[in-house]
Design a protein around this motif. Sequence first.
Motif, PDB file in Angstrom:
ATOM      1  N   GLU A 464       0.820  -1.280  -0.154  1.00  0.00           N
ATOM      2  CA  GLU A 464      -0.053  -0.020   0.085  1.00  0.00           C
ATOM      3  C   GLU A 464       0.924   1.173   0.114  1.00  0.00           C
ATOM      4  N   LEU A 465       2.252   0.989   0.369  1.00  0.00           N
ATOM      5  CA  LEU A 465       3.124   2.067   0.363  1.00  0.00           C
ATOM      6  C   LEU A 465       3.778   2.575  -1.083  1.00  0.00           C
ATOM      7  N   MET A 466       3.196   1.692  -2.141  1.00  0.00           N
ATOM      8  CA  MET A 466       3.929   1.819  -3.412  1.00  0.00           C
ATOM      9  C   MET A 466       3.668   3.007  -4.214  1.00  0.00           C
ATOM     10  N   GLY A 467       2.511   3.764  -3.490  1.00  0.00           N
ATOM     11  CA  GLY A 467       1.829   5.127  -4.416  1.00  0.00           C
ATOM     12  C   GLY A 467       0.608   4.475  -5.162  1.00  0.00           C
ATOM     13  N   LYS A 475      -6.865  14.161 -21.292  1.00  0.00           N
ATOM     14  CA  LYS A 475      -5.825  15.471 -21.295  1.00  0.00           C
ATOM     15  C   LYS A 475      -4.271  14.798 -21.499  1.00  0.00           C
ATOM     16  N   HIS A 476      -4.385  13.387 -21.655  1.00  0.00           N
ATOM     17  CA  HIS A 476      -2.851  12.950 -21.918  1.00  0.00           C
ATOM     18  C   HIS A 476      -1.978  13.155 -20.729  1.00  0.00           C
ATOM     19  N   VAL A 477      -2.578  13.071 -19.516  1.00  0.00           N
ATOM     20  CA  VAL A 477      -1.936  13.209 -18.276  1.00  0.00           C
ATOM     21  C   VAL A 477      -1.702  11.702 -17.546  1.00  0.00           C
ATOM     22  N   LEU A 478      -0.672  11.833 -16.997  1.00  0.00           N
ATOM     23  CA  LEU A 478      -0.057  10.465 -16.159  1.00  0.00           C
ATOM     24  C   LEU A 478       0.265  11.110 -14.840  1.00  0.00           C
ATOM     25  N   GLN A 479      -0.485  10.686 -13.972  1.00  0.00           N
ATOM     26  CA  GLN A 479      -0.417  11.185 -12.674  1.00  0.00           C
ATOM     27  C   GLN A 479       0.171  10.141 -11.640  1.00  0.00           C
ATOM     28  N   LEU A 480       1.205  10.471 -10.817  1.00  0.00           N
ATOM     29  CA  LEU A 480       1.773   9.540  -9.908  1.00  0.00           C
ATOM     30  C   LEU A 480       1.584  10.274  -8.682  1.00  0.00           C
ATOM     31  N   THR A 481       0.737   9.578  -7.759  1.00  0.00           N
ATOM     32  CA  THR A 481       0.728   9.898  -6.124  1.00  0.00           C
ATOM     33  C   THR A 481       1.701   9.157  -5.474  1.00  0.00           C
ATOM     34  N   LEU A 482       2.688   9.813  -4.637  1.00  0.00           N
ATOM     35  CA  LEU A 482       3.630   9.138  -3.856  1.00  0.00           C
ATOM     36  C   LEU A 482       3.228   9.130  -2.453  1.00  0.00           C
ATOM     37  N   HIS A 483       3.605   7.994  -1.894  1.00  0.00           N
ATOM     38  CA  HIS A 483       3.206   7.880  -0.166  1.00  0.00           C
ATOM     39  C   HIS A 483       4.311   8.598   0.415  1.00  0.00           C
ATOM     40  N   PRO A 484       3.984   9.567   1.585  1.00  0.00           N
ATOM     41  CA  PRO A 484       5.092  10.088   2.196  1.00  0.00           C
ATOM     42  C   PRO A 484       6.297   9.303   2.782  1.00  0.00           C
ATOM     43  N   GLU A 485       5.981   8.016   3.118  1.00  0.00           N
ATOM     44  CA  GLU A 485       6.952   7.097   3.658  1.00  0.00           C
ATOM     45  C   GLU A 485       8.010   6.727   2.697  1.00  0.00           C
ATOM     46  N   THR A 486       7.639   6.587   1.443  1.00  0.00           N
ATOM     47  CA  THR A 486       8.332   5.965   0.647  1.00  0.00           C
ATOM     48  C   THR A 486       8.726   6.911  -0.587  1.00  0.00           C
ATOM     49  N   ARG A 487       8.502   8.196  -0.555  1.00  0.00           N
ATOM     50  CA  ARG A 487       8.847   8.986  -1.663  1.00  0.00           C
ATOM     51  C   ARG A 487      10.267   9.145  -1.886  1.00  0.00           C
ATOM     52  N   GLY A 488      10.869   8.682  -0.880  1.00  0.00           N
ATOM     53  CA  GLY A 488      12.447   8.870  -0.958  1.00  0.00           C
ATOM     54  C   GLY A 488      12.899   7.807  -2.048  1.00  0.00           C
ATOM     55  N   LEU A 489      12.075   6.877  -2.448  1.00  0.00           N
ATOM     56  CA  LEU A 489      12.676   5.852  -3.436  1.00  0.00           C
ATOM     57  C   LEU A 489      12.244   6.685  -4.920  1.00  0.00           C
ATOM     58  N   PHE A 490      11.799   7.700  -5.108  1.00  0.00           N
ATOM     59  CA  PHE A 490      11.670   8.245  -6.287  1.00  0.00           C
ATOM     60  C   PHE A 490      12.790   9.186  -6.504  1.00  0.00           C
ATOM     61  N   LEU A 498      10.251   6.926 -15.422  1.00  0.00           N
ATOM     62  CA  LEU A 498       8.884   7.589 -15.425  1.00  0.00           C
ATOM     63  C   LEU A 498       8.615   8.507 -16.448  1.00  0.00           C
ATOM     64  N   ASN A 499       9.602   9.502 -16.911  1.00  0.00           N
ATOM     65  CA  ASN A 499       9.750  10.194 -18.179  1.00  0.00           C
ATOM     66  C   ASN A 499       9.665   9.389 -19.395  1.00  0.00           C
ATOM     67  N   SER A 500      10.600   8.405 -19.239  1.00  0.00           N
ATOM     68  CA  SER A 500      10.639   7.426 -20.444  1.00  0.00           C
ATOM     69  C   SER A 500       9.124   6.816 -20.920  1.00  0.00           C
ATOM     70  N   LEU A 501       8.524   6.194 -19.768  1.00  0.00           N
ATOM     71  CA  LEU A 501       7.083   5.792 -19.828  1.00  0.00           C
ATOM     72  C   LEU A 501       6.075   6.703 -20.225  1.00  0.00           C
ATOM     73  N   ALA A 502       6.332   7.988 -20.050  1.00  0.00           N
ATOM     74  CA  ALA A 502       5.286   9.005 -20.446  1.00  0.00           C
ATOM     75  C   ALA A 502       5.541   9.268 -21.766  1.00  0.00           C
ATOM     76  N   SER A 503       6.840   9.342 -22.194  1.00  0.00           N
ATOM     77  CA  SER A 503       7.033   9.721 -23.575  1.00  0.00           C
ATOM     78  C   SER A 503       6.504   8.494 -24.535  1.00  0.00           C
ATOM     79  N   SER A 504       6.348   7.451 -24.170  1.00  0.00           N
ATOM     80  CA  SER A 504       5.953   6.234 -24.730  1.00  0.00           C
ATOM     81  C   SER A 504       4.421   6.434 -25.057  1.00  0.00           C
ATOM     82  N   MET A 505       3.787   7.153 -23.854  1.00  0.00           N
ATOM     83  CA  MET A 505       2.392   7.126 -24.028  1.00  0.00           C
ATOM     84  C   MET A 505       2.109   8.384 -24.356  1.00  0.00           C
TER      85      MET A 505
END
Length: 512
Positions: A464-467, A475-490, A498-505
């Motif tokens: 549940e902490l993955m975000g 709108k061609h918008v990919l939104q990622l919501t990060l969990h406060p406890e794991t945002r350090g992984l980003f 993530l940018n590469s994924l969004a580019s393909s989309m």
Amino acid sequence: MDGTQPDASTEEFGPFGRPLFDDPKSKALSRVGTIDVGSNSVRLVVFDGAARSPAYFYNEKIMAGLGADMRETGRLSVEGRARALSALKRFALLCKGLDVNPMTAVATAAVRDAEDGPEFCEEVLSETGIKLWVASGTEEARLSAQGVFLGWPDAKGLMCDIGGSSMELAEIGEGVVGKRVTSELGPLKLKGLKGGYDARKALIDKTIDGLVEDMPNTYHTLYLVGGSWRAIARLDMERRGYPLKVLHEYRMTPGAILKTVKWIRGKSVDELRAITGNSEARMRLVPIAAQVLKSLIQRFKPKELATSSYGIREGLLYEQMPFELKRRDPLIEACRWDEAKNARIPGFGRQLHKFIEPIFGPVKHERARLIRAACLLHDVSWRAHPDYRAEVCFDNATRANLGGLDHPGRIFLGVALLHRYKNSREGTRFDELFELLPEKDLKAAEILGKAMRFGAMFSVERPELMGKFKYRPKKHVLQLTLHPETRGLFGEVAQARLNSLASSMEATVEVT
């Protein structure tokens, strides 16, 4: 086929239900042996059968030719009988050493029809301890059809199993084997017919006319079971220049296969052997089997032909599976089994699937199962050298022994897993295979792979902490919501992925 019944596991594990391979009834199938004593070959297969799509733990074949002299003598070949008995002695010792239990041995047309068939069975029992079960023609058809269901739970059409001394047909659909018939159109038996090509053609056409009367329905798909059919399918691949050399679920049109039949007639046995690598004993029967196939197509008029690598031996395994396991999706169960045995974090594939699923929104069942399968397999090749991991993933997906997976599905899965480890597919050796998939499907597989590539960086102890992902297609918008406890992984690498994924989309990114 989702293969589940509504229960508590459906809510927890999604539409594919809880894994079954740890169930005691499934574990009882962990080593299942089958011996198939046919008119042309004698084969031992030991299945690692706990999963719905089992692995071949051991596989050995001898081209004994038991039925080689049946038309002339009505008895088993003397040489073939000696070779078959020698092979069965070896198989009995192998099964003992491999601790195979249960083990089933079945004999088909040659032993069934030979004057000395019962005597041979008694000799086998006395010399090896193996009790041969002699299947009737219609029972042979049923078991072969069950083998088709092992790989294709949703198969619907006409199953055709060609052996050395017989050919069986069975109606299949909705998981049920319907009407079954048998005939003497085995190429080993036809080989001894006096009069050559023209005499064989007359007998084949007359016999198949009778089979059409017995099976008068219209069948969209003809499912081909048996070594001679597989050899013809391989030759069709070579004639067409088809790049994916996986016979199971290889599809052919009637027009294409009739061209191949004509092409085969213009080749010598040595030329055919050089193309396929098959044994001389097998290839000598292929031109005769091609005559049978031509008549089948002309009279039954199927819209397509599908090659099955599964037949009577797999049907014997399917017989022993508990009902709940039979109903499961063979692709998903095989991927679960692979993940449990080989992934660094078994079980994370399910969490990864939940994490990236919102990117794709509602999709058809066939695409949903490919997405699920990719997530389960995303980490099973981690032991490969990092420089070649992407290619190993593609090879494994496209060549693996997986049921319930057609050729486009194999390419889709392979491309997704390639992009799990690599942003670009340029410079790989798979360009010919990529061409088998439409561009829109290639793009979808790329997006899936890059989503897994990013999601794998969030393998946290509490899922549940993955975000959460949310995609707004208008709108061609990919939104990622990060969990406060794991945002350090980003970190920096995660941002790039993530940018590469969004580019393909072709989307912009919002991170909150």
